[in-house]
Design an enzyme around this catalytic site. Structure first.
Site, PDB file in Angstrom:
ATOM      1  N   HIS A   5       0.829  -1.202   0.000  1.00  0.00           N
ATOM      2  CA  HIS A   5       0.000   0.000   0.000  1.00  0.00           C
ATOM      3  C   HIS A   5       0.869   1.259   0.000  1.00  0.00           C
ATOM      4  CE1 HIS A   5      -2.729   2.858   2.385  1.00  0.00           C
ATOM      5  NE2 HIS A   5      -3.270   2.744   1.189  1.00  0.00           N
ATOM      6  N   HIS A  47      -0.171  10.769  -2.281  1.00  0.00           N
ATOM      7  CA  HIS A  47      -1.463  10.443  -1.682  1.00  0.00           C
ATOM      8  C   HIS A  47      -2.317  11.659  -1.351  1.00  0.00           C
ATOM      9  CE1 HIS A  47      -4.225   9.584   1.667  1.00  0.00           C
ATOM     10  NE2 HIS A  47      -4.434   8.453   1.023  1.00  0.00           N
TER      11      HIS A  47
END
Ligand code: G3P
Ligand code: CA
Length: 243
Positions: A5, A47
């Protein structure tokens, strides 16, 4: 699927080559990454909406040019040994890891027309169509991806918003849209939900695995995969289960 991730982000700064390399070193060849647009129309891998948390800069990603973003240090915040890690374009990541990683691309930005289409054009341009799944919490992007590139798998991250709960209409909407995967948050995932989604033909890939209890929970629920910051721990756990 054991999907690192933002890379192996427990061990190296997220969404950098260091984190993607760390995953490879663990024997993990699936990575998840997040894409945004720059002010001069490039796709970059980061992100947050802003650069504040993961670089030495400040302000919204969308208000920086690519050149400005490239000048930032995206590693020191995590550890001084990572000083010099850079924000990368999606193209750079695809080029560098082509043939070595499978890419689970999450489209983050909301108000940028054609972001899914642009992402797919890049994927096609780099010849990695067979090694990509396009995902988003924003159904608009998953629908756009499905319509523009029915050959590329799609995953819908659900439910939207922390604390929100499962609702069977999610599965119905995903069927109507023809998505490949449904990606439920780990803490609301149950064996029943996984079974229902499997019965409708979906791959079930969970997200939001914040600790090892949730990791084990997702495995016990029978899901097909998860994005995880510590993929090495998942490898170890699966070994104890004979996988
Ligand atoms: O796997 C999807 C997951 O990455 C979604 O959450 O906030 O880490 O992008 P987030
Ligand atoms: Ca993500």
């Amino acid at each position: 699927m054991n999907i690192a991730h933002r890379g192996a982000s427990s061990y190296a700064p997220e969404n950098t080559f260091a984190a993607y390399d760390k995953a490879l070193a663990m024997g993990v060849n699936h990575i998840e990454l997040d894409v945004h647009f720059t002010s001069d129309d490039h796709l970059v891998v980061i992100h947050d909406d802003t650069v504040d948390r993961t670089t030495n800069g400040s302000g919204p990603v969308a208000e920086h040019t690519l050149a400005e973003l490239r000048s930032l240090d995206a590693g020191s915040w995590f550890g001084l040994q990572y000083a010099g890690e850079r924000i990368r374009t999606l193209g750079e990541v695809l080029e560098h890891y082509k043939g070595r990683h499978y890419f689970h691309i999450e489209i983050k930005a909301r108000n940028v027309p054609g972001l899914a289409t642009r992402t797919i054009d890049l994927v096609r341009g780099y010849g990695v169509t067979n090694d990509v799944t396009i995902t988003s919490f924003w159904k608009t992007w998953v629908d756009e991806s499905r319509a523009y590139a029915p050959d590329i798998p799609t995953g819908w991250l659900v439910p939207m918003g922390p604390g929100s709960q499962w609702d069977d209409s999610i599965a119905e909407q995903a069927v109507e849209s023809g998505f490949t995967q449904v990606c439920p948050r780990a803490d609301i995932t149950t064996p029943e939900i996984v079974e229902k989604l499997h019965a409708k033909g979906f791959v079930v890939r969970c997200h939001g695995i914040f600790d090892e209890d949730l990791m084990r929970h997702v495995v016990e629920c029978g899901a097909d995969g998860m994005t995880i910051n510590f993929p090495d721990k998942l490898i170890q756990y699966l070994k104890t289960k004979g996988n």
